[in-house]
Design a protein around this motif. Structure first.
Motif, PDB file in Angstrom:
ATOM      1  N   ALA A 202       0.829  -1.205   0.000  1.00 30.85           N
ATOM      2  CA  ALA A 202       0.000   0.000   0.000  1.00 30.85           C
ATOM      3  C   ALA A 202       0.865   1.258   0.000  1.00 30.85           C
ATOM      4  O   ALA A 202       0.560   2.233  -0.695  1.00 30.85           O
ATOM      5  CB  ALA A 202      -0.935   0.008   1.209  1.00 30.85           C
ATOM      6  N   VAL A 203       1.949   1.239   0.765  1.00 29.30           N
ATOM      7  CA  VAL A 203       2.863   2.384   0.785  1.00 29.30           C
ATOM      8  C   VAL A 203       3.494   2.588  -0.585  1.00 29.30           C
ATOM      9  O   VAL A 203       3.552   3.712  -1.093  1.00 29.30           O
ATOM     10  CB  VAL A 203       3.949   2.194   1.872  1.00 29.30           C
ATOM     11  N   LYS A 204       3.947   1.505  -1.202  1.00 32.54           N
ATOM     12  CA  LYS A 204       4.562   1.611  -2.531  1.00 32.54           C
ATOM     13  C   LYS A 204       3.562   2.106  -3.570  1.00 32.54           C
ATOM     14  O   LYS A 204       3.893   2.936  -4.418  1.00 32.54           O
ATOM     15  CB  LYS A 204       5.151   0.272  -2.950  1.00 32.54           C
ATOM     16  N   ALA A 205       2.322   1.608  -3.505  1.00 26.02           N
ATOM     17  CA  ALA A 205       1.295   2.046  -4.451  1.00 26.02           C
ATOM     18  C   ALA A 205       0.975   3.526  -4.261  1.00 26.02           C
ATOM     19  O   ALA A 205       0.825   4.271  -5.233  1.00 26.02           O
ATOM     20  CB  ALA A 205       0.035   1.206  -4.276  1.00 26.02           C
ATOM     21  N   THR A 206       0.877   3.955  -3.022  1.00 26.85           N
ATOM     22  CA  THR A 206       0.595   5.365  -2.740  1.00 26.85           C
ATOM     23  C   THR A 206       1.726   6.250  -3.232  1.00 26.85           C
ATOM     24  O   THR A 206       1.497   7.300  -3.829  1.00 26.85           O
ATOM     25  CB  THR A 206       0.364   5.579  -1.231  1.00 26.85           C
ATOM     26  N   LYS A 207       2.959   5.811  -3.007  1.00 25.44           N
ATOM     27  CA  LYS A 207       4.124   6.578  -3.472  1.00 25.44           C
ATOM     28  C   LYS A 207       4.116   6.678  -4.995  1.00 25.44           C
ATOM     29  O   LYS A 207       4.362   7.751  -5.553  1.00 25.44           O
ATOM     30  CB  LYS A 207       5.419   5.932  -2.988  1.00 25.44           C
ATOM     31  N   ALA A 208       3.812   5.586  -5.681  1.00 25.04           N
ATOM     32  CA  ALA A 208       3.755   5.607  -7.146  1.00 25.04           C
ATOM     33  C   ALA A 208       2.650   6.543  -7.622  1.00 25.04           C
ATOM     34  O   ALA A 208       2.824   7.282  -8.599  1.00 25.04           O
ATOM     35  CB  ALA A 208       3.535   4.195  -7.684  1.00 25.04           C
ATOM     36  N   TYR A 209       1.525   6.534  -6.947  1.00 29.54           N
ATOM     37  CA  TYR A 209       0.412   7.411  -7.299  1.00 29.54           C
ATOM     38  C   TYR A 209       0.816   8.874  -7.134  1.00 29.54           C
ATOM     39  O   TYR A 209       0.582   9.696  -8.017  1.00 29.54           O
ATOM     40  CB  TYR A 209      -0.782   7.075  -6.393  1.00 29.54           C
ATOM     41  N   ILE A 210       1.469   9.197  -6.019  1.00 30.47           N
ATOM     42  CA  ILE A 210       1.919  10.578  -5.774  1.00 30.47           C
ATOM     43  C   ILE A 210       2.971  10.979  -6.800  1.00 30.47           C
ATOM     44  O   ILE A 210       2.927  12.089  -7.341  1.00 30.47           O
ATOM     45  CB  ILE A 210       2.456  10.719  -4.336  1.00 30.47           C
ATOM     46  N   ASP A 211       3.930  10.087  -7.078  1.00 28.04           N
ATOM     47  CA  ASP A 211       4.950  10.380  -8.083  1.00 28.04           C
ATOM     48  C   ASP A 211       4.314  10.644  -9.443  1.00 28.04           C
ATOM     49  O   ASP A 211       4.732  11.541 -10.177  1.00 28.04           O
ATOM     50  CB  ASP A 211       5.964   9.233  -8.182  1.00 28.04           C
ATOM     51  N   GLY A 212       3.286   9.864  -9.785  1.00 30.08           N
ATOM     52  CA  GLY A 212       2.578  10.073 -11.056  1.00 30.08           C
ATOM     53  C   GLY A 212       1.869  11.413 -11.080  1.00 30.08           C
ATOM     54  O   GLY A 212       1.878  12.115 -12.103  1.00 30.08           O
TER      55      GLY A 212
END
Length: 104
Positions: free
Chosen positions: A70-80
């Motif tokens: 979940a942390v990795k997915a959230t980080k990827a979403y924010i980076d996007g």
């Protein structure tokens, strides 16, 4: 002592999230002995804790993987989102292609 799960690290993964089964069992035994005052009940709880320690470890490991994902997915979403914002800003200040500066 009880169950211990470390907080998230700066890298976005859980550190120290594995359960020390012996620590958990010892904590349950000590807590039960102090709380109930009965060695029989404390012994039964320790036996239960020893029996369930592998399942508790599996729950904590699975939870750790889910939270890390979940942390990795959230980080990827924010980076996007940040990349999309940079692109939108660059496009907003760029001159339109194919048109002269007079807007014809």
């Amino acid at each position: 002592m009880g169950l211990w799960i470390a907080p998230l690290s700066n890298s976005g993964s859980l550190v120290g999230s594995r359960v020390c089964a012996e620590c958990w069992v010892d904590g349950v035994g000590e807590g039960a002995a102090k709380a109930c005052g009965s060695e029989i009940v404390a012994g039964a709880l320790v036996g239960f804790a020893e029996h369930k320690a592998p399942a508790m470890k599996a729950v904590v490991e699975r939870t750790s993987r889910a939270l890390t994902g979940a942390v990795k997915a959230t980080k990827a979403y924010i980076d996007g989102d940040l990349e999309m914002a940079r692109t939108a800003q660059a496009n907003a200040v760029a001159a339109p292609s194919g048109n002269d500066s007079r807007g014809r």
